[in-house]
Design a protein around this motif. Structure first.
Motif, PDB file in Angstrom:
ATOM      1  N   LYS A 149      42.375 -16.499  29.054  1.00  0.00           N
ATOM      2  CA  LYS A 149      43.475 -15.929  28.276  1.00  0.00           C
ATOM      3  C   LYS A 149      44.589 -16.954  28.104  1.00  0.00           C
ATOM      4  N   ASN A 150      44.887 -17.704  29.165  1.00  0.00           N
ATOM      5  CA  ASN A 150      45.913 -18.752  29.078  1.00  0.00           C
ATOM      6  C   ASN A 150      45.524 -19.805  28.052  1.00  0.00           C
ATOM      7  N   ILE A 151      44.276 -20.218  28.089  1.00  0.00           N
ATOM      8  CA  ILE A 151      43.802 -21.240  27.145  1.00  0.00           C
ATOM      9  C   ILE A 151      43.909 -20.716  25.715  1.00  0.00           C
ATOM     10  N   ALA A 152      43.456 -19.496  25.491  1.00  0.00           N
ATOM     11  CA  ALA A 152      43.492 -18.917  24.146  1.00  0.00           C
ATOM     12  C   ALA A 152      44.930 -18.823  23.631  1.00  0.00           C
ATOM     13  N   GLU A 153      45.853 -18.382  24.470  1.00  0.00           N
ATOM     14  CA  GLU A 153      47.253 -18.253  24.047  1.00  0.00           C
ATOM     15  C   GLU A 153      47.861 -19.613  23.733  1.00  0.00           C
ATOM     16  N   LEU A 154      47.612 -20.593  24.601  1.00  0.00           N
ATOM     17  CA  LEU A 154      48.143 -21.936  24.353  1.00  0.00           C
ATOM     18  C   LEU A 154      47.525 -22.547  23.096  1.00  0.00           C
ATOM     19  N   ARG A 155      46.246 -22.336  22.907  1.00  0.00           N
ATOM     20  CA  ARG A 155      45.567 -22.847  21.716  1.00  0.00           C
ATOM     21  C   ARG A 155      46.206 -22.285  20.455  1.00  0.00           C
ATOM     22  N   LYS A 156      46.448 -20.996  20.444  1.00  0.00           N
ATOM     23  CA  LYS A 156      47.049 -20.352  19.270  1.00  0.00           C
ATOM     24  C   LYS A 156      48.481 -20.828  19.046  1.00  0.00           C
ATOM     25  N   ARG A 157      49.246 -21.007  20.127  1.00  0.00           N
ATOM     26  CA  ARG A 157      50.622 -21.512  20.002  1.00  0.00           C
ATOM     27  C   ARG A 157      50.663 -22.906  19.405  1.00  0.00           C
ATOM     28  N   ARG A 158      49.639 -23.692  19.704  1.00  0.00           N
ATOM     29  CA  ARG A 158      49.579 -25.066  19.189  1.00  0.00           C
ATOM     30  C   ARG A 158      49.007 -25.119  17.777  1.00  0.00           C
ATOM     31  N   GLY A 159      48.512 -23.972  17.291  1.00  0.00           N
ATOM     32  CA  GLY A 159      47.985 -23.914  15.938  1.00  0.00           C
ATOM     33  C   GLY A 159      46.559 -24.415  15.797  1.00  0.00           C
ATOM     34  N   PHE A 160      45.819 -24.466  16.900  1.00  0.00           N
ATOM     35  CA  PHE A 160      44.428 -24.899  16.862  1.00  0.00           C
ATOM     36  C   PHE A 160      43.509 -23.701  16.667  1.00  0.00           C
ATOM     37  N   THR A 161      42.460 -23.905  15.904  1.00  0.00           N
ATOM     38  CA  THR A 161      41.385 -22.924  15.867  1.00  0.00           C
ATOM     39  C   THR A 161      40.487 -23.214  17.065  1.00  0.00           C
ATOM     40  N   LEU A 162      39.612 -22.284  17.341  1.00  0.00           N
ATOM     41  CA  LEU A 162      38.652 -22.485  18.426  1.00  0.00           C
ATOM     42  C   LEU A 162      37.811 -23.733  18.147  1.00  0.00           C
ATOM     43  N   SER A 163      37.393 -23.887  16.913  1.00  0.00           N
ATOM     44  CA  SER A 163      36.575 -25.050  16.527  1.00  0.00           C
ATOM     45  C   SER A 163      37.326 -26.362  16.710  1.00  0.00           C
ATOM     46  N   GLN A 164      38.591 -26.384  16.321  1.00  0.00           N
ATOM     47  CA  GLN A 164      39.384 -27.606  16.435  1.00  0.00           C
ATOM     48  C   GLN A 164      39.566 -28.016  17.892  1.00  0.00           C
ATOM     49  N   LEU A 165      39.901 -27.051  18.745  1.00  0.00           N
ATOM     50  CA  LEU A 165      40.080 -27.369  20.155  1.00  0.00           C
ATOM     51  C   LEU A 165      38.772 -27.839  20.770  1.00  0.00           C
ATOM     52  N   ALA A 166      37.693 -27.169  20.456  1.00  0.00           N
ATOM     53  CA  ALA A 166      36.378 -27.551  21.007  1.00  0.00           C
ATOM     54  C   ALA A 166      36.027 -28.972  20.584  1.00  0.00           C
ATOM     55  N   GLU A 167      36.246 -29.285  19.317  1.00  0.00           N
ATOM     56  CA  GLU A 167      35.913 -30.619  18.822  1.00  0.00           C
ATOM     57  C   GLU A 167      36.770 -31.685  19.501  1.00  0.00           C
ATOM     58  N   ARG A 168      38.059 -31.443  19.594  1.00  0.00           N
ATOM     59  CA  ARG A 168      38.967 -32.434  20.201  1.00  0.00           C
ATOM     60  C   ARG A 168      38.740 -32.584  21.698  1.00  0.00           C
ATOM     61  N   ALA A 169      38.275 -31.517  22.348  1.00  0.00           N
ATOM     62  CA  ALA A 169      37.985 -31.583  23.776  1.00  0.00           C
ATOM     63  C   ALA A 169      36.549 -32.032  24.040  1.00  0.00           C
TER      64      ALA A 169
END
Length: 112
Positions: free
Chosen positions: A4-24
């Motif tokens: 839940k923390n990861i999802a909230e931070l991801r959304k605050r940063r404006g990343f989609t799930l795909s974008q975060l996965a790719e960058r990580a």
């Protein structure tokens, strides 16, 4: 709770799930499983990758108290630059003026 923390931070940063996965450098499905708490025990290496992309301290991802603001971290070089600017007498209020100057210099260099 980590998911839940990861999802909230991801959304605050404006990343989609795909974008975060790719960058990580991980699969979208694996990240999705973490965010949905299907994988409740991601490795430390995975957590480090996610925290680096989200630009937060690793402890922020592990934090279960959602009322706290995230802890951001900066590279040592950025901290040294900030300290030098402060030592030279620059204030936060002056940053927009210097940004304009930097943009002008960059524009001039492109013309050369």
């Amino acid at each position: 709770m980590i998911g839940k923390n990861i999802a909230e931070l991801r959304k605050r940063r404006g990343f989609t799930l795909s974008q975060l996965a790719e960058r990580a450098n991980m699969s979208k499905s694996y990240l999705s499983n973490i965010e949905r708490d299907l994988n409740r025990n991601p490795s430390l290496e995975v957590m480090k990758k996610i925290s680096a992309v989200l630009n937060v301290d690793l402890l922020t991802l592990l934090n279960t108290n959602n009322n706290e603001e995230p802890t951001y971290f900066l590279d040592r070089e950025w901290i040294e630059l900030i300290n030098e600017l402060q030592d030279s007498g620059m204030t936060k209020e002056q940053i927009p003026q210097y940004k304009t100057l930097i943009e002008f210099i960059k524009w001039q260099n492109k013309k050369l």
